[in-house]
Write a protein that holds these residues in place. Sequence first.
Motif, PDB file in Angstrom:
ATOM      1  N   GLU B 421       0.832  -1.197   0.000  1.00 39.21           N
ATOM      2  CA  GLU B 421       0.000   0.000   0.000  1.00 39.21           C
ATOM      3  C   GLU B 421       0.881   1.267   0.000  1.00 39.21           C
ATOM      4  O   GLU B 421       0.631   2.200  -0.758  1.00 39.21           O
ATOM      5  N   CYS B 422       1.917   1.246   0.835  1.00 42.25           N
ATOM      6  CA  CYS B 422       2.838   2.391   0.875  1.00 42.25           C
ATOM      7  C   CYS B 422       3.493   2.580  -0.484  1.00 42.25           C
ATOM      8  O   CYS B 422       3.626   3.702  -0.975  1.00 42.25           O
ATOM      9  N   ALA B 423       3.929   1.473  -1.084  1.00 35.76           N
ATOM     10  CA  ALA B 423       4.584   1.556  -2.381  1.00 35.76           C
ATOM     11  C   ALA B 423       3.650   2.177  -3.407  1.00 35.76           C
ATOM     12  O   ALA B 423       4.043   3.033  -4.194  1.00 35.76           O
ATOM     13  N   GLN B 424       2.407   1.752  -3.353  1.00 40.52           N
ATOM     14  CA  GLN B 424       1.446   2.302  -4.304  1.00 40.52           C
ATOM     15  C   GLN B 424       1.239   3.791  -4.096  1.00 40.52           C
ATOM     16  O   GLN B 424       1.133   4.547  -5.042  1.00 40.52           O
ATOM     17  N   ARG B 425       1.202   4.184  -2.834  1.00 41.65           N
ATOM     18  CA  ARG B 425       0.981   5.605  -2.551  1.00 41.65           C
ATOM     19  C   ARG B 425       2.083   6.477  -3.136  1.00 41.65           C
ATOM     20  O   ARG B 425       1.854   7.607  -3.523  1.00 41.65           O
ATOM     21  N   VAL B 426       3.324   5.955  -3.139  1.00 45.22           N
ATOM     22  CA  VAL B 426       4.414   6.766  -3.686  1.00 45.22           C
ATOM     23  C   VAL B 426       4.659   6.449  -5.157  1.00 45.22           C
ATOM     24  O   VAL B 426       5.640   6.904  -5.745  1.00 45.22           O
ATOM     25  N   GLY B 427       3.759   5.649  -5.749  1.00 45.45           N
ATOM     26  CA  GLY B 427       3.879   5.373  -7.173  1.00 45.45           C
ATOM     27  C   GLY B 427       5.015   4.436  -7.529  1.00 45.45           C
ATOM     28  O   GLY B 427       5.649   4.567  -8.572  1.00 45.45           O
ATOM     29  N   LEU B 428       5.303   3.511  -6.627  1.00 44.41           N
ATOM     30  CA  LEU B 428       6.369   2.552  -6.896  1.00 44.41           C
ATOM     31  C   LEU B 428       5.715   1.224  -7.263  1.00 44.41           C
ATOM     32  O   LEU B 428       4.885   0.715  -6.519  1.00 44.41           O
ATOM     33  N   GLY B 429       6.100   0.663  -8.419  1.00 49.58           N
ATOM     34  CA  GLY B 429       5.511  -0.593  -8.848  1.00 49.58           C
ATOM     35  C   GLY B 429       5.781  -1.699  -7.843  1.00 49.58           C
ATOM     36  O   GLY B 429       6.871  -1.802  -7.305  1.00 49.58           O
ATOM     37  N   ILE B 448      11.285   5.168  -2.587  1.00 51.30           N
ATOM     38  CA  ILE B 448      11.369   4.231  -1.463  1.00 51.30           C
ATOM     39  C   ILE B 448      11.663   4.988  -0.175  1.00 51.30           C
ATOM     40  O   ILE B 448      11.069   4.721   0.872  1.00 51.30           O
ATOM     41  N   GLY B 449      12.586   5.958  -0.279  1.00 50.74           N
ATOM     42  CA  GLY B 449      12.918   6.760   0.906  1.00 50.74           C
ATOM     43  C   GLY B 449      11.685   7.452   1.456  1.00 50.74           C
ATOM     44  O   GLY B 449      11.483   7.547   2.669  1.00 50.74           O
ATOM     45  N   ILE B 450      10.839   7.936   0.551  1.00 55.10           N
ATOM     46  CA  ILE B 450       9.621   8.623   0.996  1.00 55.10           C
ATOM     47  C   ILE B 450       8.624   7.618   1.576  1.00 55.10           C
ATOM     48  O   ILE B 450       8.022   7.839   2.636  1.00 55.10           O
ATOM     49  N   ALA B 451       8.477   6.469   0.900  1.00 51.34           N
ATOM     50  CA  ALA B 451       7.549   5.450   1.394  1.00 51.34           C
ATOM     51  C   ALA B 451       7.933   5.007   2.801  1.00 51.34           C
ATOM     52  O   ALA B 451       7.095   4.839   3.673  1.00 51.34           O
ATOM     53  N   ARG B 452       9.262   4.841   3.027  1.00 53.21           N
ATOM     54  CA  ARG B 452       9.729   4.434   4.341  1.00 53.21           C
ATOM     55  C   ARG B 452       9.359   5.490   5.385  1.00 53.21           C
ATOM     56  O   ARG B 452       8.946   5.169   6.496  1.00 53.21           O
ATOM     57  N   ALA B 476      10.643  17.042 -10.471  1.00 58.82           N
ATOM     58  CA  ALA B 476       9.283  17.524 -10.659  1.00 58.82           C
ATOM     59  C   ALA B 476       8.274  16.499 -10.155  1.00 58.82           C
ATOM     60  O   ALA B 476       7.346  16.825  -9.411  1.00 58.82           O
ATOM     61  N   VAL B 477       8.503  15.244 -10.532  1.00 58.82           N
ATOM     62  CA  VAL B 477       7.564  14.197 -10.146  1.00 58.82           C
ATOM     63  C   VAL B 477       7.598  13.983  -8.634  1.00 58.82           C
ATOM     64  O   VAL B 477       6.547  13.831  -7.992  1.00 58.82           O
ATOM     65  N   VAL B 478       8.787  13.991  -8.061  1.00 55.03           N
ATOM     66  CA  VAL B 478       8.902  13.761  -6.620  1.00 55.03           C
ATOM     67  C   VAL B 478       8.263  14.899  -5.833  1.00 55.03           C
ATOM     68  O   VAL B 478       7.568  14.673  -4.836  1.00 55.03           O
ATOM     69  N   LEU B 479       8.458  16.118  -6.308  1.00 54.10           N
ATOM     70  CA  LEU B 479       7.849  17.255  -5.606  1.00 54.10           C
ATOM     71  C   LEU B 479       6.325  17.154  -5.632  1.00 54.10           C
ATOM     72  O   LEU B 479       5.653  17.391  -4.631  1.00 54.10           O
ATOM     73  N   GLN B 480       5.797  16.776  -6.789  1.00 50.62           N
ATOM     74  CA  GLN B 480       4.341  16.622  -6.873  1.00 50.62           C
ATOM     75  C   GLN B 480       3.849  15.537  -5.929  1.00 50.62           C
ATOM     76  O   GLN B 480       2.835  15.695  -5.250  1.00 50.62           O
TER      77      GLN B 480
END
Lengths: 343, 555, 282
Positions: B421-429, B448-452, B476-480
């Motif tokens: 679920e965390c991975a999905q929230r940060v857009g990680l496959g 991953i750093g953000i998801a953690r 840009a993508v990470v900031l969004q």
Amino acid sequence: MPALGATVIRAGRRFLSSLPALFGVLVFTFLLMRVLPGDPAVFFASGPNAGKEEIEIIRKQMGLNKPVPEQLMLYLYDVGSGNLGRSMMTGQLVTKDLRERLPASLELTFTALLIALVTAVPLGVLAALRPGSIIDHGVRFFCALGVCVPTFVSGLLLIYVFYYLLGLAPDPTGRVDIFASLPPRRTGFLLIDFLFAGDFDGWWAAFRQLILPALSMALFVVAPLARITRASMLVSLGSDFVRTARSVGLPWWRVVVTYALRNAILPVITIAGIVFSTMLGANVLVEKVFSWPGVASYALDALLSSDYAPVQGFVLLMATVFVIVNLLVDILYGIADPRVTIG
Amino acid sequence: MTQSLLALNDLHVTFSTRRGLVEAVRGVTLSLGEGEMLGLVGESGSGKSVTGFAITRLLDAAGRVTAGDIRFRGQEITRISAGDFRHLHGAAMAMIFQNPRAALNPIRAVGDQIADAITAHKRMPRDQARAQALELLRAVQIRDAEKRMAAYPHELSGGMCQRVMIAMAISCNPALLIADEPTTGLDVTTQKVVMDLLTGIAAERGMATILITHDLGLAARYCRRVVVMEQGRLVEEAEPKTLFHAPQHPYTKRLVAASPTASSRIADLVPEEERGRQFAAPVAPRPQPAPGTPPLLEVQKLAKRFDQGAAAVADFSMTISAGESVGLVGESGSGKSTTSRIICRLIDPSEGEIAFEGQSIGHIPARDFHRSLFRKDIQIVFQDPNDSLNPRFTAFDCIAHPLLRLGGMRPGDALRQRVEECAQRVGLGIELLTRFPHQLSGGQKARIGIARAIACRPRLLVLDEPTAALDVSVQAVVLQLLDRLRREDDLAFLFVSHDLNVVRMMCDRTIVLQNGRIVEQGESRTMFDNPKTAYTRELVDAVPHIEPGLAAFAT
Amino acid sequence: MTSATLRHAGWILRGNPLTAVAAVGVFLLALIAIFGPWIVPYDPIASNVSQALMPPSAAHIAGTDQLGRDVFSRLIVAARLDLAIAVSAVGISFAIGAVIGAICGYTGGRLDRGVGRFVDVVMAFPLFVLAMAMVAALGNRVENIVIATAIINLPFYIRFARAEVNVRRNVGWVEAARACGDSHLSVVLRFLLPNVLPAMAVQISLNLGWAILNAAGLSFIGLGVKPPTPEWGIMVAEGARFISTGKWWLVAFPGLALMLTVLCFNLLGDGVRDILDPRMRT
């Protein structure tokens, strides 16, 4: 020149900080030699059947009946006043024995270090300049083998080849032929004393005696020196500042010598210090193989007969030599690298 | 157009690596006139630097020009001998490198290094060479030039080293100067001074210059013509004005959109055609906290002194309300990282109070804070995604780690579900979860750093330059992503950055730090549009804005 | 081990077949050390004076020594003792050194500086002399050779672990682990140590060679192992007496055994280093 002053200050500070270590070595050897083993008095008595009274007398004579801390204080006092005790084997003062034998060890070690440096640095540089070439592979192969052959084996094999097979080397015992006349002692270094005396035949004889032990010791340390030279030269050559030097069109030799090599030599200086102390250790083996009358073989003989004083004196001497050598390395490094003055 | 000084024709450069041959430059054609200033822009891996090194023949041993040619003053130079090339190096073409301190010989006085560069091409006595070196040091505006002649690189600042490097490069008046990211790693204010100096000298001496940079704004500010590279190819070539207002190539469009400007908003960071997918409905405005509730974080008179030397941080006070985003900006050495780590309770302050939701947490030693209940409420995202993940952990392990430690979870299906679920929230496959960090891209590692950090649903997230090591399009993508997460979870941010444009976009309020002290603080846009202190103004002015007017001025 | 790592290892081995040879060599050595006593053609201790000092022949492929013992059999049997000394010494110093070093490297501060200085001093000291003194003092036994060798190896491990941990202590993932609720101790043991172990494996391999040389050196000068126990250093020492009269095989074969053993460990260490970190290739 402020940089030099800073170097001297730094070296001085390093020297002071190594004094506790020197003291530590002293206490360490004292404890090892006096406290741990069985009663040495028994050994020095006439034999296993010696009477109690006899052992007691020897114990008193050696100061072994006093408490350990007191023995240590006495010992430290003695060392402080330049009295390292008397050797049971030779019956002489240890300081006298050591003073007589030290030049032999140093002459051997310095010659070996000189041979090693003169061979290793050019080899390492050549290998680094053409990585992957035949020279490079040759040097790497030589380095890999060099660290694997124990000094005592290479020494013995050198004797076999140059003395037994080829007859080029003299009888591998001692510094000079027993029948040769010694030059008047000035430095104790035979090669130098013979030169002073103008005795070139004597010099040649001493040189022939010296070359095999020096070679076998050098063989062992050429490898680490060449290896570090090659590695640090490679790092240097791949560095940004060498690229800069090339980008402004400096001539090839200038890039290699002034820019790459001068930087690459810094780690070599440090390693040379460590190599030197390895050689002090290897002295024990080489002096035994070649019956070299140095301090190491003296200490070894004493050690095998549980004669404390010479061993302690020897270890202390080695510690002093190593402190002095490290001091020299520090000063050399300080001259070669302007950055250390900030440390 | 002036006569062409340099012409690349279908240049290909290949590197032999352990994975076989890699083509870094795939057919670049461009030309440069005498005295012209060209910007070569691209993200990492675009081949921009390789092109520069290929021109000056300073490629690594593994790299080779495999096809195409390079003409310099009409002469083909890819096949001339090394000996002949040496006479071009420095005399006809020179380079300025990234990381100036490493580019100078650490054990040779800088004066001697410049003199070496002079005598490489002109026979003259050493004294004369040193006299010329001194003049060059003055030309690059080094104060106390006589004294600096004897200085070693470690005694000079990064900006000073870069000036010395410029002095070396121009010592023989080359016709072509190639500057490879000359100001990357320098502070913004230094950056501006160095760039002004460089372009000034080049203009004065009529040197053609290629400015290689990842920063579109920088290229736009100083160059008349900008070339954009992507994956070894030229994708677009235009004047800055055209490039920014009417980019043609899709990649350029994305790059232009992703480069933050003074006026850009989070939503603007993706080109118009691509919007909508990520940005759905605007999130409802945050409800005002009830009066009387303590702020989420309150810091009073924080100070930190390390073993020796001056205070790293002094007299630092601030508050953050729930859901608020506060920026912390400053140049290197301003104490912003130290402050963020104290607030995150990874290191101890020397003095001062920290209260979280009214409860003091400043007195809990950092050594024991891992047992505190507040540990999971304050989390941190680190600067460099490459070193913020344990190389021996898979992506799954990384995200699961805080859940196991702080979330009270046990290995099992529930954990797996939560991590996914965390991975999905940060857009990680999900399929990437079994990979190790070295098998992931920079952007994926950042995710991953953000998801953690968000796995345990913290209340306050400290972001320590979270995008400084990323390419702008990834940034840009990470900031969004960060902005969306903040709105969804009502997270508070302490956003540490040196990039004013990013902070302006991301933060409601901003605090400016200099030498460990707060210089100015206030509502972000107001403060940056109207700085009250000289230091803030200097910072704002130093940012290379993409302003058409400025580019026109440069023409 | 992931498949990528294996692929990488395969790439290295193709480029550096010596590593593969060294790995096979170490494996063979281990076999010899384990099964040596059962596969030798002669009793390594039984003397046979009628056959004394015979040069290498079909019956005695490495010749015989002054008591007529078969040199080849003695070489094979000695492998176990030499390897056992080296492995246990290096094992002890690795276990202790890695933990001390890692803790020092992580904590930093005064403890670290103190230990660092101590280690520097000990390392620069002629370590062979130190080992000699220790064996003499502790008693002339094999266990004490192990202890002495372990002690003089210790500084290398402390220093190595300390340096490796030190460069990582401020790395993002260490701080991240703290932020995720790990204590300092757990960071050191569960995060830092596993990450420095591969690099330490290289050090172990290189040090094994060094430890073997040290132990052989000590027994060469008459410390530790006593005759008639077959051991390479002693065999060289016994052969030394006959080198001036041309009995080369008494020195050459044990010397060769020592050399090959050390060579295998060194090459293996270098190879493993290349596999772990291609940049460090020197």
